[in-house]
Design an enzyme around this catalytic site. Sequence first.
Site, PDB file in Angstrom:
ATOM      1  N   PRO A 181       2.657   3.738  -5.712  1.00 20.97           N
ATOM      2  CG  PRO A 181       4.465   2.700  -4.706  1.00 20.97           C
ATOM      3  CD  PRO A 181       3.807   4.033  -4.860  1.00 20.97           C
ATOM      4  CG  ASN A 182       2.156  -2.029  -6.091  1.00 16.33           C
ATOM      5  OD1 ASN A 182       2.406  -2.553  -7.167  1.00 16.33           O
ATOM      6  ND2 ASN A 182       3.062  -1.906  -5.138  1.00 16.33           N
ATOM      7  NE  ARG A 241      -1.673  -3.377  -3.442  1.00 13.90           N
ATOM      8  CZ  ARG A 241      -1.198  -2.316  -2.826  1.00 13.90           C
ATOM      9  NH1 ARG A 241      -1.693  -1.111  -3.091  1.00 13.90           N
ATOM     10  NH2 ARG A 241      -0.217  -2.429  -1.970  1.00 13.90           N
ATOM     11  CE1 TYR A 292      -4.090  -1.361   0.984  1.00 12.66           C
ATOM     12  CE2 TYR A 292      -3.483  -3.338  -0.247  1.00 12.66           C
ATOM     13  CZ  TYR A 292      -3.164  -2.338   0.649  1.00 12.66           C
ATOM     14  OH  TYR A 292      -1.912  -2.306   1.223  1.00 12.66           O
ATOM     15  CG  ASN A 307      -2.582   6.011  -0.669  1.00 11.13           C
ATOM     16  OD1 ASN A 307      -1.549   5.680  -0.076  1.00 11.13           O
ATOM     17  ND2 ASN A 307      -3.627   5.209  -0.776  1.00 11.13           N
ATOM     18  CB  ALA A 323       5.003   0.551  -0.781  1.00  5.16           C
ATOM     19  CD  GLU A 335       0.793   9.766   5.482  1.00 10.75           C
ATOM     20  OE1 GLU A 335       1.364  10.647   6.161  1.00 10.75           O
ATOM     21  OE2 GLU A 335       1.003   8.555   5.646  1.00 10.75           O
ATOM     22  CG  HIS A 340      -2.293   5.520   4.216  1.00  9.09           C
ATOM     23  ND1 HIS A 340      -1.313   5.167   3.325  1.00  9.09           N
ATOM     24  CD2 HIS A 340      -1.757   6.472   5.018  1.00  9.09           C
ATOM     25  CE1 HIS A 340      -0.226   5.875   3.573  1.00  9.09           C
ATOM     26  NE2 HIS A 340      -0.473   6.684   4.598  1.00  9.09           N
ATOM     27  NE  ARG A 385      -2.495  -3.608   5.978  1.00  9.83           N
ATOM     28  CZ  ARG A 385      -2.147  -3.399   4.704  1.00  9.83           C
ATOM     29  NH1 ARG A 385      -2.254  -2.181   4.168  1.00  9.83           N
ATOM     30  NH2 ARG A 385      -1.715  -4.389   3.965  1.00  9.83           N
ATOM     31  NE  ARG A 408       1.295  -3.291   5.217  1.00  8.39           N
ATOM     32  CZ  ARG A 408       1.695  -3.395   3.944  1.00  8.39           C
ATOM     33  NH1 ARG A 408       1.832  -2.336   3.210  1.00  8.39           N
ATOM     34  NH2 ARG A 408       1.940  -4.577   3.411  1.00  8.39           N
TER      35      ARG A 408
HETATM   36  C1  DQA Z   1      -1.758   1.981   1.531  1.00  9.84           C
HETATM   37  C2  DQA Z   1      -1.083   1.323   2.755  1.00  9.84           C
HETATM   38  C3  DQA Z   1       0.385   1.016   2.463  1.00  9.84           C
HETATM   39  O1  DQA Z   1       0.982   0.391   3.588  1.00  9.84           O
HETATM   40  C4  DQA Z   1       0.504   0.071   1.289  1.00  9.84           C
HETATM   41  O2  DQA Z   1       1.865  -0.145   0.964  1.00  9.84           O
HETATM   42  C5  DQA Z   1      -0.265   0.528   0.099  1.00  9.84           C
HETATM   43  C6  DQA Z   1      -1.580   1.125   0.290  1.00  9.84           C
HETATM   44  C7  DQA Z   1      -3.261   2.192   1.768  1.00  9.84           C
HETATM   45  O3  DQA Z   1      -3.851   2.999   1.039  1.00  9.84           O
HETATM   46  O4  DQA Z   1      -3.860   1.555   2.639  1.00  9.84           O
HETATM   47  O5  DQA Z   1       0.146   0.319  -1.039  1.00  9.84           O
HETATM   48  O6  DQA Z   1      -1.165   3.252   1.322  1.00  9.84           O
END
Ligand code: DQA
Length: 144
Positions: A9-10, A17, A22, A73, A76, A97, A99, A106, A110
């Site tokens: 998501p997002n 964003r 990011y 990835n 959240a 995995e 990120h 952070r 997280r």
């Molecule tokens: C993320 C890190 C997560 O904590 C966050 O919720 C994201 C992006 C990253 O790529 O740094 O949406 O996965």
Amino acid sequence: MKILVLHGPNLNLLGTREPGVYGSVTLEEINRMLGSLASELGCELEIFQSNSEGALVDRIQAAATDVSGILINPAAYTHTSVAIRDALAAVGVPTVEVHLSNIHSREEFRSHSYIAPIAKGQICGFGPDSYLLGLRALFTLIKK
Ligand code: DQA
């Protein structure tokens, strides 16, 4: 060899964003970079982004029969989703995995990942390079 790339998501909002966290590279650009690396390595990619946990679970379940590895990835959902972890464990497809940000430097919430214990490994903190490093790692792992 076919690898499934999953964006949670997002991540569709990358580019605009929270650029301080990011960066300014868009998801489309990351996908293009992954595509070039995949051609160089000689593997096929299928890329899927969803803001919905159920859609990600459905795609992971389908992966049992059609992919050799999963690069994810979970965004959240990393920190909340037992359902995504269980789906990955159920299909048993090697998973890496990734990120963009260093989730361990952070907010405290997280630094916990439901996915990490069932992944082959986790790469975080290198921006878009986390994906490229993750793809290389997954490709090498599957080849062995
Ligand atoms: C993320 C890190 C997560 O904590 C966050 O919720 C994201 C992006 C990253 O790529 O740094 O949406 O996965």
